[in-house]
Design a protein around this motif. Structure first.
Motif, PDB file in Angstrom:
ATOM      1  N   GLU A  18       1.482   6.950   5.526  1.00 43.82           N
ATOM      2  CA  GLU A  18       1.433   6.215   6.879  1.00 43.82           C
ATOM      3  C   GLU A  18       2.383   5.094   6.651  1.00 43.82           C
ATOM      4  N   SER A  19       3.111   4.589   7.722  1.00 40.05           N
ATOM      5  CA  SER A  19       3.946   3.382   7.846  1.00 40.05           C
ATOM      6  C   SER A  19       3.240   2.328   7.625  1.00 40.05           C
ATOM      7  N   ALA A  20       4.198   1.578   6.636  1.00 42.01           N
ATOM      8  CA  ALA A  20       3.642   0.069   6.099  1.00 42.01           C
ATOM      9  C   ALA A  20       2.673   0.227   4.834  1.00 42.01           C
ATOM     10  N   VAL A  21       2.472   1.465   4.249  1.00 45.78           N
ATOM     11  CA  VAL A  21       1.327   1.328   3.034  1.00 45.78           C
ATOM     12  C   VAL A  21       2.226   0.884   1.849  1.00 45.78           C
ATOM     13  N   GLY A  22       3.543   0.997   1.812  1.00 41.24           N
ATOM     14  CA  GLY A  22       4.351   0.251   0.767  1.00 41.24           C
ATOM     15  C   GLY A  22       5.360   1.263   0.022  1.00 41.24           C
ATOM     16  N   LYS A  23       5.559   2.670   0.716  1.00 43.85           N
ATOM     17  CA  LYS A  23       6.410   3.501   0.078  1.00 43.85           C
ATOM     18  C   LYS A  23       7.729   2.902  -0.387  1.00 43.85           C
ATOM     19  N   SER A  24       8.616   2.355   0.454  1.00 48.18           N
ATOM     20  CA  SER A  24       9.694   1.804   0.222  1.00 48.18           C
ATOM     21  C   SER A  24       9.664   0.716  -0.912  1.00 48.18           C
ATOM     22  N   ASN A  38       8.949  -8.880   3.111  1.00 42.68           N
ATOM     23  CA  ASN A  38       8.974  -8.544   4.379  1.00 42.68           C
ATOM     24  C   ASN A  38      10.092  -7.396   4.310  1.00 42.68           C
ATOM     25  N   THR A  42      11.873   1.823   6.865  1.00 44.76           N
ATOM     26  CA  THR A  42      12.908   2.800   6.763  1.00 44.76           C
ATOM     27  C   THR A  42      12.926   3.544   7.908  1.00 44.76           C
ATOM     28  N   LYS A 124      -1.197  -1.629  -3.123  1.00 43.13           N
ATOM     29  CA  LYS A 124      -1.727  -2.938  -2.987  1.00 43.13           C
ATOM     30  C   LYS A 124      -3.023  -3.281  -3.584  1.00 43.13           C
ATOM     31  N   ASP A 126      -3.224  -5.340  -5.688  1.00 43.45           N
ATOM     32  CA  ASP A 126      -3.269  -6.916  -5.797  1.00 43.45           C
ATOM     33  C   ASP A 126      -4.022  -7.783  -4.591  1.00 43.45           C
ATOM     34  N   LEU A 127      -4.296  -6.678  -3.399  1.00 43.75           N
ATOM     35  CA  LEU A 127      -5.215  -7.045  -2.592  1.00 43.75           C
ATOM     36  C   LEU A 127      -6.517  -6.827  -2.875  1.00 43.75           C
ATOM     37  N   ALA A 154       3.159  -2.300  -5.704  1.00 45.06           N
ATOM     38  CA  ALA A 154       4.380  -2.555  -5.844  1.00 45.06           C
ATOM     39  C   ALA A 154       4.966  -4.142  -6.147  1.00 45.06           C
TER      40      ALA A 154
HETATM   41  P1  GDP Z   1       6.454   1.817   3.621  1.00 44.84           P
HETATM   42  O1  GDP Z   1       6.781   1.541   5.418  1.00 44.84           O
HETATM   43  O2  GDP Z   1       5.348   2.774   3.615  1.00 44.84           O
HETATM   44  O3  GDP Z   1       7.668   2.271   3.287  1.00 44.84           O
HETATM   45  O4  GDP Z   1       6.147   0.160   3.520  1.00 44.84           O
HETATM   46  P2  GDP Z   1       7.056  -1.081   2.931  1.00 44.84           P
HETATM   47  O5  GDP Z   1       7.275  -0.773   1.526  1.00 44.84           O
HETATM   48  O6  GDP Z   1       8.150  -1.389   4.085  1.00 44.84           O
HETATM   49  O7  GDP Z   1       6.012  -2.148   2.838  1.00 44.84           O
HETATM   50  C1  GDP Z   1       5.204  -2.461   4.165  1.00 44.84           C
HETATM   51  C2  GDP Z   1       4.625  -3.895   4.053  1.00 44.84           C
HETATM   52  O8  GDP Z   1       3.895  -4.025   2.985  1.00 44.84           O
HETATM   53  C3  GDP Z   1       5.681  -4.870   3.447  1.00 44.84           C
HETATM   54  O9  GDP Z   1       5.700  -5.957   4.148  1.00 44.84           O
HETATM   55  C4  GDP Z   1       5.592  -4.863   1.823  1.00 44.84           C
HETATM   56  O10 GDP Z   1       6.069  -6.156   1.523  1.00 44.84           O
HETATM   57  C5  GDP Z   1       4.203  -4.869   1.836  1.00 44.84           C
HETATM   58  N1  GDP Z   1       3.801  -4.209   0.360  1.00 44.84           N
HETATM   59  C6  GDP Z   1       4.155  -3.217  -0.005  1.00 44.84           C
HETATM   60  N2  GDP Z   1       3.792  -3.145  -1.278  1.00 44.84           N
HETATM   61  C7  GDP Z   1       2.701  -3.898  -1.308  1.00 44.84           C
HETATM   62  C8  GDP Z   1       1.744  -4.273  -2.355  1.00 44.84           C
HETATM   63  O11 GDP Z   1       1.857  -3.690  -3.503  1.00 44.84           O
HETATM   64  N3  GDP Z   1       1.068  -5.424  -2.384  1.00 44.84           N
HETATM   65  C9  GDP Z   1       1.064  -6.249  -1.100  1.00 44.84           C
HETATM   66  N4  GDP Z   1       0.425  -7.133  -1.137  1.00 44.84           N
HETATM   67  N5  GDP Z   1       2.105  -5.844  -0.147  1.00 44.84           N
HETATM   68  C10 GDP Z   1       2.642  -4.748  -0.215  1.00 44.84           C
END
Ligand code: GDP
Length: 175
Positions: A18-24, A38, A42, A124, A126-127, A154
């Protein structure tokens, strides 16, 4: 060392989730050992490479980081069709993202290379104070479906290299 003269073994790897899970962010941590708070989302997909050592061999990962937005879903088969490895990511604070990860697992089991090696990654960590997906629940699902399983971050780098090196160990290489 002998490995310096050896041709790297190429591994095609796709990231899904899903979007925003932290793939990138996972890819950025693995490839550049960096983290950005932030990140811009992608669009479509991004391609990056990274090498790592596995025993006496060099693995060259060719990484396709796909966009999580539903409007890009129809592009995904282009990236997973020839992939030898997949990293399916969810966010441990978002149960819906694990459900989405499960739909990716099913899609790969039906449509990807039958030898594909899949890792399920709860990002995540760390959360963990805001956790809403229990470790044991995701681990049990991963075990039932033959997936590697990690919780990672990440942000801090916890378990990121391990995801890629453990996948590399499981790929059935042609000798
Ligand atoms: P993608 O859409 O799956 O590629 O997700 P992004 O890599 O763009 O990350 C989405 C948001 O989650 C961004 O604001 C990142 O900084 C944050 N994020 C990604 N990885 C982590 C993590 O391991 N811990 C925390 N707390 N935030 C993260």
């Amino acid at each position: 060392a002998a490995s310096a003269n050896m041709k790297p073994i190429q591994v095609k790897l796709v990231l899904l989730g899903e979007s925003a899970v932290g793939k990138s962010s996972i890819v950025l941590r693995f490839v550049n050992n960096e983290y950005q708070d932030n990140k811009e989302p992608t669009i479509g997909a991004a391609f990056l490479t990274q090498r790592c050592k596995l025993d006496d061999r060099i693995i060259k990962f060719e990484i396709w980081d796909t966009a999580g937005q539903e409007r890009f879903h129809s592009l995904a088969p282009m990236y997973y069709r020839n992939a030898q490895a997949a990293v399916i990511v969810y966010d441990i604070t978002k149960p819906a993202s694990l459900e989405k990860a499960k739909t990716w697992v099913k899609e790969l089991q039906r449509q990807a290379n039958p030898n594909i090696v899949i890792a399920l990654v709860g990002n995540k960590i760390d959360l963990a104070n805001n956790r809403s997906v229990p470790y044991e629940e995701a681990e049990a699902y991963a075990n039932e479906n033959g997936l590697l399983f990690f919780e990672a971050s990440a942000k801090t780098g916890t378990n990121i290299i391990e995801v890629f090196t453990e996948l590399a160990k499981k790929i059935p290489y042609e000798q």
